[in-house]
Design an enzyme around this catalytic site. Sequence first.
Site, PDB file in Angstrom:
ATOM      1  N   LYS A 103      46.310  70.903  24.227  1.00  0.00           N
ATOM      2  CA  LYS A 103      47.203  71.007  25.374  1.00  0.00           C
ATOM      3  C   LYS A 103      48.057  72.248  25.184  1.00  0.00           C
ATOM      4  O   LYS A 103      48.268  72.696  24.060  1.00  0.00           O
ATOM      5  CB  LYS A 103      48.105  69.779  25.486  1.00  0.00           C
TER       6      LYS A 103
HETATM    7  P1  NAD Z   1      50.973  68.687  39.978  1.00  0.00           P
HETATM    8  O1  NAD Z   1      51.951  69.664  39.462  1.00  0.00           O
HETATM    9  O2  NAD Z   1      49.903  69.166  40.883  1.00  0.00           O
HETATM   10  O3  NAD Z   1      51.717  67.470  40.678  1.00  0.00           O
HETATM   11  C1  NAD Z   1      52.738  66.766  40.065  1.00  0.00           C
HETATM   12  C2  NAD Z   1      53.410  65.902  41.120  1.00  0.00           C
HETATM   13  O4  NAD Z   1      54.394  65.072  40.504  1.00  0.00           O
HETATM   14  C3  NAD Z   1      54.136  66.704  42.191  1.00  0.00           C
HETATM   15  O5  NAD Z   1      53.972  66.064  43.435  1.00  0.00           O
HETATM   16  C4  NAD Z   1      55.584  66.626  41.745  1.00  0.00           C
HETATM   17  O6  NAD Z   1      56.501  66.800  42.800  1.00  0.00           O
HETATM   18  C5  NAD Z   1      55.615  65.224  41.216  1.00  0.00           C
HETATM   19  N1  NAD Z   1      56.740  64.979  40.317  1.00  0.00           N
HETATM   20  C6  NAD Z   1      57.278  65.801  39.396  1.00  0.00           C
HETATM   21  N2  NAD Z   1      58.320  65.211  38.809  1.00  0.00           N
HETATM   22  C7  NAD Z   1      58.428  63.996  39.352  1.00  0.00           C
HETATM   23  C8  NAD Z   1      59.311  62.919  39.164  1.00  0.00           C
HETATM   24  N3  NAD Z   1      60.293  62.977  38.262  1.00  0.00           N
HETATM   25  N4  NAD Z   1      59.134  61.808  39.915  1.00  0.00           N
HETATM   26  C9  NAD Z   1      58.130  61.738  40.812  1.00  0.00           C
HETATM   27  N5  NAD Z   1      57.269  62.728  41.040  1.00  0.00           N
HETATM   28  C10 NAD Z   1      57.424  63.838  40.320  1.00  0.00           C
HETATM   29  O7  NAD Z   1      50.308  68.007  38.667  1.00  0.00           O
HETATM   30  P2  NAD Z   1      48.955  67.187  38.585  1.00  0.00           P
HETATM   31  O8  NAD Z   1      47.903  68.097  38.075  1.00  0.00           O
HETATM   32  O9  NAD Z   1      48.741  66.410  39.825  1.00  0.00           O
HETATM   33  O10 NAD Z   1      49.285  66.203  37.366  1.00  0.00           O
HETATM   34  C11 NAD Z   1      49.929  64.956  37.565  1.00  0.00           C
HETATM   35  C12 NAD Z   1      49.674  64.073  36.350  1.00  0.00           C
HETATM   36  O11 NAD Z   1      48.260  63.884  36.192  1.00  0.00           O
HETATM   37  C13 NAD Z   1      50.165  64.650  35.024  1.00  0.00           C
HETATM   38  O12 NAD Z   1      50.558  63.588  34.185  1.00  0.00           O
HETATM   39  C14 NAD Z   1      48.915  65.295  34.456  1.00  0.00           C
HETATM   40  O13 NAD Z   1      48.982  65.458  33.056  1.00  0.00           O
HETATM   41  C15 NAD Z   1      47.883  64.281  34.877  1.00  0.00           C
HETATM   42  N6  NAD Z   1      46.507  64.769  34.914  1.00  0.00           N
HETATM   43  C16 NAD Z   1      46.154  65.848  35.655  1.00  0.00           C
HETATM   44  C17 NAD Z   1      44.839  66.259  35.698  1.00  0.00           C
HETATM   45  C18 NAD Z   1      44.388  67.406  36.560  1.00  0.00           C
HETATM   46  O14 NAD Z   1      43.161  67.588  36.681  1.00  0.00           O
HETATM   47  N7  NAD Z   1      45.254  68.158  37.204  1.00  0.00           N
HETATM   48  C19 NAD Z   1      43.866  65.599  34.928  1.00  0.00           C
HETATM   49  C20 NAD Z   1      44.261  64.491  34.170  1.00  0.00           C
HETATM   50  C21 NAD Z   1      45.586  64.089  34.175  1.00  0.00           C
END
Ligand code: NAD
Length: 413
Positions: A103
Amino acid sequence: MSNAWLSALDQLEEAAAFMKLEPALLEVFRSPKRILQVAIPVRMDDGDMEVFTGYRVHYSIARGPAKGGIRYHPDVNLDEVKALAMWMTWKTAVVGIPYGGAKGGVQVDPRRLSDGELERMTRRYASEILPFIGPEKDVPAPDVNTDERIMGWIMDTYSVNKGYSVPGIVTGKPLAIGGSMGRGGATSRGVLVVTNSALKQMGLQQDGLRVAIQGFGKVGGFAAQLFHDAGFNVVAVSDYKGGVYNPRGLNPSALMRYKEGRDTIADFPGADALSNEELLELDCDVLVPAALEDQITEANADRVKAKLVVEAANGPTTPAADHILDSRGIPVVPDILANAGGVTVSYFEWVQDIQAYFWTEDEVNARMRDVMQKAYENVRSLAEEHQVRLRLAALAIGIGRVADAHRVRGLYP
Ligand code: NAD
């Protein structure tokens, strides 16, 4: 120490005891293989220079190249990156793809940066971690606040330094430079696959089931659309500014349009406002945390009303909360299984880049579904056999596979 790292260690200890893992391997698994911390000087638009702190952690390379996303967030710290890298290690093993776990992150609020500043920071971060990454060493991908545009800059920075194009250096990049069909929505699609498997196991019909999704980003936003299209009733969504609720159901494409240019869905018309805390405790059938760590904790776990929790985010449930949900009969499909559709299609992207031969979207989606269904089935059957939580079963499978790799490789020298 961040809660995420304590949670990850706690999970490791619980799984090691359950599996009767030999103490020497447990000792190995308690620490990342290597850690890189970098200073990232960036020329800002006003002519001044700012220095950001970045990290890249290789947790394990026992089963293949290190693999994991890059996060831009003001709260990024080394312990959080270590936790996320440990989870990546178990995740790639649970779905059986030939990667280790990694990461990266930069402590920055990207909303504060102009496009130019964001690009310069990204390129300098990529340059600083350059000796650490490579298609056979470590393959970054998007995470919170990073996207395909940023992956494109990293691919370009790496390629310019090498003197030739290296598409396999990152995944989640644009199609024009070797991205994969279906990568953008892969994590969300995988979340839907495991949700359906879990509901089937619980004997629940999906039609009209009420879903609440915390986080409306790449994963949560697209998940809302997919759940809606599959006949679920998406009743609530939220982001960093707050959430919205409509018991009759929200229209995800209208929410997407509303978010454009505003960067938030808070105050979306035609729905009631609700806080992130309220969303987690909402009366619904499926709760999908898709934002950050430490959302379902000891403080609110006994008020969660969902019948099923599916962890699209990494680490949204603390270990204490996990046990509370379990004692209340609420199953949790754990992050290392639930959100593994993303890294699975990242793996497909890397394979396509290396072979320079690209698949159709249907092929990508069908192969991802097979991987996710098989992984879910393995986890479910181990959980049933030993009458344990899905999380413990998933950890045991993931950690067990990494342990096997160590055993057959032996110890050098
Ligand atoms: P992103 O940045 O695209 O979206 C994050 C979202 O969470 C946004 O809508 C943001 O406004 C919201 N957010 C931030 N702080 C917040 C809070 N305190 N309360 C509520 N909402 C909040 O990120 P993403 O890629 O969608 O990732 C989201 C989660 O999924 C993370 O935990 C990430 O590690 C996990 N994840 C992502 C992927 C991927 O392919 N992008 C894969 C596996 C896991």
